[in-house]
Each structure stands twice: as C-alpha cells, then as structure tokens.
Design an enzyme around this catalytic site. Sequence first.
Site, short mmCIF file in Angstrom:
data_model
loop_
_atom_site.label_atom_id
_atom_site.label_comp_id
_atom_site.label_asym_id
_atom_site.label_seq_id
_atom_site.Cartn_x
_atom_site.Cartn_y
_atom_site.Cartn_z
N ASP A 15 -106.18 20.86 10.31
CA ASP A 15 -105.14 20.05 10.18
C ASP A 15 -103.99 20.54 10.02
OD1 ASP A 15 -103.89 17.29 9.45
OD2 ASP A 15 -104.01 17.90 7.40
N LYS A 56 -99.96 7.77 12.71
CA LYS A 56 -98.78 6.95 11.77
C LYS A 56 -98.65 5.54 11.90
CE LYS A 56 -98.45 11.07 10.13
NZ LYS A 56 -99.33 11.36 9.13
#
Length: 275
Positions: A15, A56
């Site tokens: 990540d 998002k």
Amino acid sequence: MNYNQPATLQAAILDWAGTVVDFGSFAPTQIFVEAFAEFGVQVSLEEARGPMGMGKWDHIRTLCDIPAIAERYRVAFGRLPTDDDVTAIYERFMPLQIEKIAEHSALIPGALQAIAELRGMGLKIGSCSGYPAVVMEKVVALAETNGYVADHVVATDEVPNGRPWPAQALANVIALGIDDVAACVKVDDTWPGILEGRRAGMWTVALTCSGNALGLTYEQYKGLPAAELERERTRIEQMFEGARPHYLVETIAELPAVVRDINARLARGEMPQGN
C-alpha cells in the site's frame, strides 16, 4: 504438467499512504474533512478515518451512509445525500487532495531499508492505493524524489472494483509476471487492504502503528508511553481480526523478518489459504 507450490515469495505488494509514505495516513483524512466542510457538513477526523483503504468515491459514499453524517447533510440540504451528491463531494475532494498531497509525502522511517532488503531477497515490489490515478501520478513522483520506485503501481480507478475486492492486488500479479498468488505478500495499514490480499489468495501483513488505525505522527507514536502503546496495539489488532491478517507488525521496518518467516513456512509446504 504438475502443480508445484512456491518455495519462496516472489513479490511484495505494498500500500502507499500509511504503509510506505505519510506516517499516520494524514493526507487523505484531512482532505475528507475539508471537502465535506465546503458543503457545510461537519465530519470529524475519527469519522473520516473509518472507511480508509477504499477507493475515495466509495469512501465518501460510506461516510454519507453513516446515520449521523447523513442527518447533518439532511439538515444542510433538506434531503439525504444521493450518489450525485457523493460525486459532487468527490469532485471537490480531488483538487484539494492533489494540491496538498506534497505536505504528507515523506517516506515512513525504515521503509527504504526494508524495501531494499526485500529486493535483496529476490522480491519484486508491486503497489496499489485507494487513490485514483490522477493523485497517484503525483504521489509516485514525490516518492521517486525521496528514493522509492515501485516496480508496478495500480490506482483504484484502474480496475473495475477497488478494495476490498482483490482486483488491484491481482493486477500487480499479472503485471509483475508472478506465477502463483501464494508467492505474494500484501502489506497494508487498513482492513480493506488486508481483505484485498486475503481474497487474492496472498499472505497478508497488517501494519498497526504507521497508518490510519493509530493515526499519529511518527514523533507522537515514538513518544507514547509503553502502556498506552500496548493498549492501542490491542485495540488495533482487534479491529483487524475480521480481515484475518497472517501477521501484525507495527511498521514496514519489520517486514524483512516477516518475509523470512513466510519463506520458511512456504519451504515447509504451508500456503496462505490454509492459515
């Protein structure tokens, strides 16, 4: 042709925010608060951190589905937030994120050394993020100036479904030429990122202290009294339980030791899907 289990790891899929860069994962969190505020809706940092790890747009949709936030939106606009409203907030979020991403671009202490050690063990370095490609372009460029270049990057909008779906992790497998998902380890500071790795059939390592769950700067983390740090680690480990990470460590600096342990388990015939 017979199936042969992998004997060693071939790739680590990392990540970004809270794992390799941006200790405490502040860049996305603060911008969620600011984006909602521009619509007259108050969202706390703690609330904003809840769905971290998702793409998002999905993150904003999830926040809007929280009853308390939905009620604040209803008070402001006379109705509950629709998908069009989510898109409007997302479209305000994006330029704010791009504008301020550099403020939280520092590499996490120990990351470069750990990644170099992994490469020395023969691992390729894949990566993925909840950021869309337009933000990742800037994140990647900033990381390169600090000495970090992944072998492959997959943004959340480059696959049909972002985390906790396995698509981003599997896109790395394909791009890196890895012949078995069991030869990969997914490293993340969020439960959607760990679920992503689990669903992709990989080994998984959850980071308890460098990312969203603890939500502190490196200096604040290092300054925590031992008893408080232990309480926080216990809380975060419980938060990760449902995602079933194979390992929990504080930061990426501990990853080389985990990789050596996974290699030993692979050599004994163990597989991630069986643990």
